[in-house]
Enzyme design. Structure first.
Site, mmCIF file in Angstrom:
data_model
loop_
_atom_site.group_PDB
_atom_site.id
_atom_site.type_symbol
_atom_site.label_atom_id
_atom_site.label_comp_id
_atom_site.label_asym_id
_atom_site.label_seq_id
_atom_site.Cartn_x
_atom_site.Cartn_y
_atom_site.Cartn_z
ATOM 1 N N ASP B 93 -10.825 -9.135 19.412
ATOM 2 C CA ASP B 93 -11.620 -7.946 19.143
ATOM 3 C C ASP B 93 -10.669 -6.863 18.627
ATOM 4 O O ASP B 93 -9.452 -7.071 18.548
ATOM 5 C CB ASP B 93 -12.407 -7.515 20.381
ATOM 6 C CG ASP B 93 -11.507 -7.039 21.508
ATOM 7 O OD1 ASP B 93 -10.274 -7.007 21.324
ATOM 8 O OD2 ASP B 93 -12.025 -6.701 22.579
ATOM 9 N N ASP B 266 -19.713 -14.214 22.471
ATOM 10 C CA ASP B 266 -18.676 -14.228 23.501
ATOM 11 C C ASP B 266 -19.222 -13.448 24.672
ATOM 12 O O ASP B 266 -20.064 -12.557 24.497
ATOM 13 C CB ASP B 266 -17.390 -13.533 23.032
ATOM 14 C CG ASP B 266 -17.505 -12.017 23.156
ATOM 15 O OD1 ASP B 266 -18.163 -11.401 22.309
ATOM 16 O OD2 ASP B 266 -16.978 -11.454 24.142
ATOM 17 N N CYS B 304 -24.644 -32.972 35.931
ATOM 18 C CA CYS B 304 -23.682 -32.231 35.102
ATOM 19 C C CYS B 304 -22.398 -33.053 35.006
ATOM 20 O O CYS B 304 -21.848 -33.474 36.028
ATOM 21 C CB CYS B 304 -23.397 -30.858 35.700
ATOM 22 S SG CYS B 304 -22.060 -29.981 34.854
ATOM 23 N N CYS B 306 -19.410 -32.163 34.233
ATOM 24 C CA CYS B 306 -18.142 -31.425 34.299
ATOM 25 C C CYS B 306 -17.276 -31.925 35.448
ATOM 26 O O CYS B 306 -17.753 -32.590 36.369
ATOM 27 C CB CYS B 306 -18.382 -29.918 34.403
ATOM 28 S SG CYS B 306 -18.680 -29.290 36.070
ATOM 29 N N CYS B 309 -18.558 -30.876 38.998
ATOM 30 C CA CYS B 309 -19.760 -31.545 39.513
ATOM 31 C C CYS B 309 -19.532 -33.035 39.755
ATOM 32 O O CYS B 309 -20.224 -33.631 40.569
ATOM 33 C CB CYS B 309 -20.934 -31.321 38.567
ATOM 34 S SG CYS B 309 -21.532 -29.613 38.636
ATOM 35 N N HIS B 335 -17.235 -25.152 35.909
ATOM 36 C CA HIS B 335 -18.654 -25.498 35.776
ATOM 37 C C HIS B 335 -19.385 -24.518 34.867
ATOM 38 O O HIS B 335 -20.148 -24.927 33.990
ATOM 39 C CB HIS B 335 -19.358 -25.558 37.130
ATOM 40 C CG HIS B 335 -20.846 -25.684 36.949
ATOM 41 N ND1 HIS B 335 -21.445 -26.891 36.630
ATOM 42 C CD2 HIS B 335 -21.843 -24.756 36.935
ATOM 43 C CE1 HIS B 335 -22.744 -26.694 36.458
ATOM 44 N NE2 HIS B 335 -23.010 -25.408 36.628
#
Lengths: 369, 369
Positions: B93, B266, B304, B306, B309, B335
């Site tokens: 930014d 974002d 999930c 990930c 999980c 997660h």
């Protein structure tokens, strides 16, 4: 009994031993260093990262897990291994050391220890039997007998009484212990008095535990005194059982203790150092958060194969510490654990080649720790 | 110009677009969500973990890096990618939003903004040119023009003046920008006034930036007003340039904004939520540190894929939060990022199959967020 310990080799010029320690969750070579996972987590690390740095066995704290989340909950989760996702071996301490560290919050009697929780002040009572019951619920591979860990310095008479109490408690622990795969270790006490140490070793040896902790050292006495106690103990301890020096993890102490016959170690040193921005190297500790490292784009330790050293610079890690970013703690922890575990590998290799004395000389020549 | 943007497909019944955004550090499919790495680290995550959750582009904050460790130091390290060990794309930014958030600590003039550091109170001045110079030193793939981000609510006259200033600053940014691979995006302002939004888009469009940020939304106005602004902007923005809605990351806003033609997002939401023990799921947020999860041995979200999980239970993660263990923050962050990035994948797949409207209906039917 699921525990199996094999001495593969003994040094020709010292008490150092190379061994294999087999539990229900795997085999580790000894001498071994165990990272500490007090609250069912080795601070900042995932189980996968622990495996990656080469950890084969970790220690977890019974006192903390008993209070939070509770050993009944851990049992309900399927035991500590499953609860925390760690597939390799776990040793639990007895809770004794933590309870005695509470100072005024606890009261010792023949029966056990009454104490107040450091979390909420609630009143609890742990007896030798209760400590064993908690550890059985946790389902660690190695449980430790509930001992009294006396303060240092302390009078001969106090230490003698304390060692006797620890012996009586060890018998009660053994009588209560009944678990399909968990092994129970006795703990040798005796303060800084060689004869009390030998007496404790002899008494506990008669109880024929599958392994022995050496407690009450590294609690304030000078290092040479610790070495002297280990020397006094060496002939008094069974040769075919693993010896675990509790709470010791500085590189120099590890080497000196291995030379005096110790097989197992644990310490919060590498993880605690890391959290304070201190990284451990072959040349001694280095406070990576200090200003001189601001523009130092080299790794913590050149040639170190750990994830941290192969990916990040001192400058970046310093930045993370200055900015209070969690990743800084993580990267320092990974390096410190990898460093100590690799040091143990080198120690084992030196015993294998029967040159540990030489290794010690070389190590201390470069170490300013 | 290193940036290349290709619209692969546009929805038949909405402004949603599927695209490819190529920078010097890789290609990402759009719409894309960028995790925020304010201080050259996405809080608690390693670059490898970011890759594992599927992040292709992250945002880092110019204001923070300028103050600490300093953009000159980052340049000396070989640029931001190298400094933090992240090989994929980075957007920075301009520092504008952070500087304006300082409130009384800053003073705006035609020339730029004078402000005091939130770290040590030291005085600094950032002009549009200075912001670009810092971002060039950081070496991000996409730099943002220095804009004034007005407060909300604000008067029409203030917003108009502010948008005009942002336009004049955008010209100065473009004049100063000169980098071998970094692309510079303009930022559309205009508050909650459709005509000012369209005017800003039209003025900036004339400057022919390779992409456009949409700033000053998600700063306090109701969500329907944000959607209305996006609808007003859609016809006014160049169709062949990526559109980046700054600071937006809640699942409902992501879906609604994609339907209105946005390509990039974002937000600190997933990482900040995680640090507060809030995990994001298809059924809405869930405060995993709450008591009901104490003995809940299911994963955060069944199915999930990930790391969190597939390895750990809600009960364990709750324990980590109660015990203030860093691993809790890590597992929740993994997660949440995996969840949002997977949601974007599903959104892209829905655009590919031209059924995003249907996807929205299904999503909101199950979401209580």
């Amino acid at each position: 009994m699921a525990l199996k310990f094999t001495v593969l080799k003994t040094a020709s010029d010292s008490a150092a031993r190379l061994g294999l320690l087999e539990t229900a969750h795997g085999v580790v070579e000894t001498p071994v260093f165990m990272p500490v996972g007090t609250q069912a987590t080795v601070k900042t690390m995932t189980p996968q990262e622990l495996e990656a740095v080469g950890a084969g066995m970790i220690l977890s704290n019974t006192y903390h897990l008993y209070l939070r989340p509770g050993s009944d909950l851990v049992k309900e989760a399927g035991g500590l291994h499953r609860f925390m996702g760690w597939q390799r071996s776990i040793l639990t301490d007895s809770g004794g050391f933590q309870v005695f560290s509470l100072g005024k919050l606890r009261k010792i009697s023949e029966e056990g220890v009454e104490f107040r929780s450091h979390l909420d002040g609630s009143k609890h009572f742990i007896s030798p039997e209760k400590s064993i019951e908690i550890q059985m619920e946790l389902g660690s591979d190695i449980a430790m007998a509930f001992d009294e860990c006396p303060p240092c310095p302390a009078e001969y008479s106090y230490i003698k009484e304390s060692a006797d109490l620890t012996y009586r408690w060890a018998k009660r622990c053994k009588a209560r212990h009944d678990h399909p795969y968990q092994a129970l270790f006795g703990i040798v006490q005796g303060g800084v008095f060689p004869e009390l140490r030998r007496q404790s070793a002899s008494q506990l040896g008669e109880l024929d535990f599958p392994g022995y902790g050496i407690g009450g050292l590294s609690v304030g006495e000078p290092k040479p005194v610790m070495y002297e106690m280990l020397e006094a103990l060496d002939p008094a301890m069974p040769r075919d059982k693993p010896r675990y020096l509790m709470g010791v993890g500085s590189p120099d102490c590890l080497i000196e203790a291995v030379l005096r016959g110790v097989d197992m170690f644990d310490s919060v040193l590498p993880t605690r150092n890391a959290r304070h921005g201190t990284v451990m190297t072959r040349h001694g500790n280095l406070t990576v958060r200090d200003r001189p490292f601001a523009r130092d784009f080299a790794p913590i330790e050149t040639g170190c194969p750990c994830y941290t050293c192969t990916h990040f610079s001192r400058a970046y890690i310093r930045h993370l510490f200055k900015a209070r970013e969690v990743l800084g703690l993580r990267l320092a922890t990974i390096h410190n654990l990898a460093f100590l575990i690799r040091l143990m590998e080198e120690i084992r290799e030196a015993i294998r080649q029967d040159r540990l004395g030489q290794f010690r000389e070389q190590f201390f020549a470069g170490y300013a720790g």
